[in-house]
Design a protein around this motif. Structure first.
Motif, PDB file in Angstrom:
ATOM      1  N   LYS A 193      41.349   3.322   5.284  1.00 12.85           N
ATOM      2  CA  LYS A 193      42.401   2.229   5.378  1.00 12.85           C
ATOM      3  C   LYS A 193      43.521   2.499   5.987  1.00 12.85           C
ATOM      4  CE  LYS A 193      44.986   0.048   1.356  1.00 12.85           C
ATOM      5  NZ  LYS A 193      45.491  -0.056   0.194  1.00 12.85           N
ATOM      6  N   LEU A 196      42.460   1.556   9.723  1.00 15.55           N
ATOM      7  CA  LEU A 196      42.301   0.281   9.915  1.00 15.55           C
ATOM      8  C   LEU A 196      43.724  -0.579   9.992  1.00 15.55           C
ATOM      9  CD1 LEU A 196      39.690  -0.654   7.309  1.00 15.55           C
ATOM     10  CD2 LEU A 196      39.383  -0.784   9.893  1.00 15.55           C
ATOM     11  N   LYS A 197      44.623  -0.238   9.439  1.00 17.70           N
ATOM     12  CA  LYS A 197      46.019  -0.341   9.312  1.00 17.70           C
ATOM     13  C   LYS A 197      46.553  -0.160  10.836  1.00 17.70           C
ATOM     14  CE  LYS A 197      50.576  -0.282   7.012  1.00 17.70           C
ATOM     15  NZ  LYS A 197      51.377   0.207   5.777  1.00 17.70           N
ATOM     16  N   ARG A 200      45.100  -2.377  13.479  1.00 20.82           N
ATOM     17  CA  ARG A 200      45.573  -3.777  13.318  1.00 20.82           C
ATOM     18  C   ARG A 200      47.279  -3.925  13.751  1.00 20.82           C
ATOM     19  NH1 ARG A 200      44.900  -8.180  14.251  1.00 20.82           N
ATOM     20  NH2 ARG A 200      44.204 -10.005  12.739  1.00 20.82           N
ATOM     21  N   VAL A 219      35.112  -3.652   5.531  1.00 23.51           N
ATOM     22  CA  VAL A 219      35.854  -3.676   6.793  1.00 23.51           C
ATOM     23  C   VAL A 219      36.068  -4.835   7.764  1.00 23.51           C
ATOM     24  CG1 VAL A 219      36.132  -2.381   9.195  1.00 23.51           C
ATOM     25  CG2 VAL A 219      35.437  -1.002   7.144  1.00 23.51           C
ATOM     26  N   LYS A 222      38.737  -6.766   6.362  1.00 25.91           N
ATOM     27  CA  LYS A 222      40.301  -6.242   6.612  1.00 25.91           C
ATOM     28  C   LYS A 222      40.682  -6.444   7.919  1.00 25.91           C
ATOM     29  CE  LYS A 222      40.077  -2.946   2.903  1.00 25.91           C
ATOM     30  NZ  LYS A 222      38.597  -3.121   2.316  1.00 25.91           N
ATOM     31  N   ILE A 223      39.784  -6.363   8.812  1.00 25.35           N
ATOM     32  CA  ILE A 223      40.254  -6.328  10.231  1.00 25.35           C
ATOM     33  C   ILE A 223      40.249  -7.309  11.140  1.00 25.35           C
ATOM     34  CG2 ILE A 223      38.045  -5.242  11.088  1.00 25.35           C
ATOM     35  CD1 ILE A 223      41.365  -3.720  11.986  1.00 25.35           C
TER      36      ILE A 223
END
Length: 298
Positions: A193, A196-197, A200, A219, A222-223
């Motif tokens: 997590k 990924l943050k 981004r 995923v 989220k991305i």
């Protein structure tokens, strides 16, 4: 006078890749990636996701032949270039975040030179500028005491820290395109997590386009902004992420979404992609290959 960015950072046109025995690995793959866009390539293992990324970067395995189609990077046809020119253009305009940071980093070299050397050799930065940028990016990816980390060897760091370092190294020269090849697969959920943050956040700040390879529909949600669904090297569906999750057009895409575990569905049985659907897709792929060769495109 400033140069305006090209409409598409990346454009792939009818890309085919084969093995020497004629087996097709990529089948007429076409997609575009706009500046600042994150596009997910999703599918099961062997679907051709990483193969597309490697074709773009010019690092296909030696046994794989790029048999037809074209790849354009900001409007420049990579296939029309001489190999040396292509390598130079790709190195300056793109970067890779690989899947396994331990094997991607040189185990006998300290972290610092592994970040700064490409900035000096490929992008012609001064050593001072490269060092300043490396420290800045390590701080940006939330690594404490970046000076100590720069002087460390990969085995002295955790898997999460090594992956953060690769993210920092990829974004350091502000490339036009980053290929992220399943960069969170080997990480636990909490670290995943965070990674990924970070990707981004840096992507939004730099405006870099990202081709994100993954098999995880969670995923994807989220991305990405757009999704390309692959099976056996061919595109089954290509649509905005919201449309994929709200109203997927292809049964295979719906199967992938249904097979994704969710936190509030622990009591439900696991629902894999139906085998009869897989079998039908395999028959369709074989029939398509027959048409391809009969059409004289071998």
């Amino acid at each position: 006078m400033t140069t305006q960015p090209h409409e598409n950072t990346l454009e792939i046109r009818q890309l085919n890749a084969t093995l020497p025995n004629g087996m097709r690995l990529l089948r007429d793959v076409s997609l575009t990636l706009e500046p600042g866009e994150v596009r997910a390539l999703v599918g099961e293992s062997g679907a051709g996701k990483s193969m597309i990324g490697r074709a773009v970067l010019g690092i296909l395995p030696s046994a794989v032949v790029h048999s037809s189609g074209d790849i354009l990077l900001e409007g420049q046809s990579l296939n029309a270039m001489r190999p040396k020119t292509r390598r130079s253009i790709v190195a300056k305009m793109s970067a890779l975040i690989p899947q396994d940071p331990l094997t991607a980093l040189n185990p006998v070299r300290k972290i610092g030179p592994q970040i700064t050397d490409p900035l000096v050799r490929i992008h012609r930065w001064s050593r001072d500028r490269a060092l300043k940028r490396a420290l800045e990016l390590l701080e940006r990816v939330h690594i404490r005491n970046p000076e100590r980390v720069m002087n460390s060897y990969p085995h002295e760091l955790s898997g999460g820290m090594r992956q953060r370092i690769l993210i920092a190294a990829a974004f350091a020269p502000s490339p036009r395109l980053i290929v992220a090849d399943e960069p969170t697969t080997a990480l636990d959920v909490t670290v995943q997590k965070q990674i990924l943050k970070l990707i981004r956040e840096l992507q939004r700040e730099t405006g870099t386009a990202v081709l994100f390879v993954t098999h995880d529909m969670g995923v994807v949600a989220k991305i990405s902004q757009k999704v390309t669904v692959l099976f056996a090297g061919r595109v089954l569906e290509d649509a905005p992420t919201e449309a994929i999750f709200n109203d997927a057009a292809h049964l295979y895409t719906r199967g992938l979404i249904a097979a994704t575990p969710t936190p509030n569905a622990t009591a439900e049985p696991f629902r894999p992609v139906p085998q009869d659907l897989i079998a039908q897709l395999q028959r369709d792929t074989q029939a398509e290959d027959v048409r391809f060769y009969q059409g004289g495109r071998k």
